[in-house]
Design a protein around this motif. Structure first.
Motif, PDB file in Angstrom:
ATOM      1  N   UNK A  71      49.212   8.725  64.451  1.00 37.62           N
ATOM      2  CA  UNK A  71      49.637   7.552  64.231  1.00 37.62           C
ATOM      3  C   UNK A  71      48.910   6.318  64.807  1.00 37.62           C
ATOM      4  N   UNK A  72      48.405   6.493  66.149  1.00 37.29           N
ATOM      5  CA  UNK A  72      47.233   5.680  66.731  1.00 37.29           C
ATOM      6  C   UNK A  72      46.131   5.815  65.834  1.00 37.29           C
ATOM      7  N   UNK A  82      42.605   2.695  61.934  1.00 33.12           N
ATOM      8  CA  UNK A  82      42.011   2.926  60.637  1.00 33.12           C
ATOM      9  C   UNK A  82      42.265   1.473  59.933  1.00 33.12           C
ATOM     10  N   UNK A  83      43.656   1.060  60.280  1.00 38.19           N
ATOM     11  CA  UNK A  83      43.989  -0.267  59.851  1.00 38.19           C
ATOM     12  C   UNK A  83      43.287  -1.325  60.318  1.00 38.19           C
ATOM     13  N   UNK A  84      42.993  -1.328  61.752  1.00 34.75           N
ATOM     14  CA  UNK A  84      42.437  -2.318  62.401  1.00 34.75           C
ATOM     15  C   UNK A  84      40.848  -2.344  61.869  1.00 34.75           C
ATOM     16  N   UNK A  85      40.448  -1.287  61.548  1.00 32.91           N
ATOM     17  CA  UNK A  85      38.950  -1.151  61.025  1.00 32.91           C
ATOM     18  C   UNK A  85      38.708  -1.969  59.760  1.00 32.91           C
ATOM     19  N   UNK A  86      39.837  -1.799  58.831  1.00 32.98           N
ATOM     20  CA  UNK A  86      39.755  -2.303  57.685  1.00 32.98           C
ATOM     21  C   UNK A  86      40.098  -3.959  57.780  1.00 32.98           C
ATOM     22  N   UNK A  87      40.782  -4.325  58.906  1.00 29.09           N
ATOM     23  CA  UNK A  87      41.023  -5.760  58.863  1.00 29.09           C
ATOM     24  C   UNK A  87      39.964  -6.656  59.848  1.00 29.09           C
ATOM     25  N   UNK A 115      51.478 -10.416  65.184  1.00 26.64           N
ATOM     26  CA  UNK A 115      52.562  -9.659  65.960  1.00 26.64           C
ATOM     27  C   UNK A 115      52.480  -8.158  65.742  1.00 26.64           C
ATOM     28  N   UNK A 116      52.216  -7.686  64.569  1.00 29.60           N
ATOM     29  CA  UNK A 116      51.972  -6.321  64.459  1.00 29.60           C
ATOM     30  C   UNK A 116      51.022  -5.741  65.111  1.00 29.60           C
ATOM     31  N   UNK A 117      49.707  -6.442  65.008  1.00 33.23           N
ATOM     32  CA  UNK A 117      48.543  -5.900  65.641  1.00 33.23           C
ATOM     33  C   UNK A 117      49.012  -5.651  67.223  1.00 33.23           C
TER      34      UNK A 117
END
Length: 232
Positions: free
Chosen positions: A98-99, A104-109, A171-173
């Protein structure tokens, strides 16, 4: 603004049931106790129970239909961007996979957010990023919380991007960073983040250099992803 006692009971019941569902106390596809039974079990009013069921349905954890009762939905239905859902998962069963997905989401954003911040940040927003960086320096001397300072740095860049979707994701991040940063620092054996690398990000944004900003953020995120993958 103070919540009413009923609202507090509703939120508490939503939290307790949410944690129980995430932990698998109520298995997927099976029913929860009826609203009447939940009232008795958790000692709350029928209206509070009904509100809690509505909230959990909106988060994708359960479905509540006449004659079918309340059923637990598969994880693929859960709203992972809902900060409550994310908190429940991270607090009760944080997994490395999950981490990894979150990173991977952070890398995209985040590299794109930093590039946009270099182009769009107001003086006030630049000052906000700089303040977070100063907090990180102070945290190294034990004068601030290293985790909170690190989160403030990353979320202030999202806000400075000027992109309304990125701003909505702060908030999600921030919620997921609370677990993710603690974990990667633990693997590295350090109490806080690398302030020098974060200073490079800020300086690139302040210099209004989008490419350099993007590259500087990508570098620390790629490192975090490699760390997590090395433990998988």
């Amino acid at each position: 603004m103070n919540n009413s006692p009923r609202q507090n009971l509703t939120h508490q019941l939503t939290h307790d049931l949410g944690i129980a569902i995430v932990k698998g106390v109520y298995p997927v596809g099976e029913g929860l106790p009826s609203e009447a039974d939940l009232c008795i079990e958790y000692d709350v009013s029928r209206s509070s129970t009904r509100e809690a069921v509505k909230m959990l349905s909106a988060k994708g954890l359960i479905s509540s239909r006449p004659k079918q009762g309340i059923r637990v939905l598969p994880e693929s239905n859960w709203n992972m961007f809902d900060t409550d859902v994310l908190k429940w998962i991270l607090s009760s069963k944080p997994s490395l996979s999950l981490l990894k997905e979150f990173t991977q989401v952070r890398v995209a954003l985040e590299p794109q957010a930093a590039a946009l911040a270099a182009m769009n940040a107001s003086d006030e927003q630049l000052a906000s990023i700089e303040k977070a960086l100063e907090r990180m320096v102070e945290a190294e001397q034990g004068l601030d919380d290293p985790l909170e300072a690190d989160i403030a740095f990353h979320t202030s860049i999202l806000i400075a991007s000027g992109n309304r979707f990125f701003v909505q994701l702060t908030e999600f991040i921030g919620t997921a960073l609370r677990v993710s940063i603690r974990y990667t620092n633990k693997i590295k054996g350090v109490p806080g983040a690398d302030v020098k690398k974060h200073a490079e990000i800020f300086n690139a944004i302040k210099a209004r250099n989008p490419e350099l900003s993007r590259a500087a953020v990508s570098m620390i995120l790629d490192e975090a992803l490699e760390l997590i993958e090395s433990k998988l």
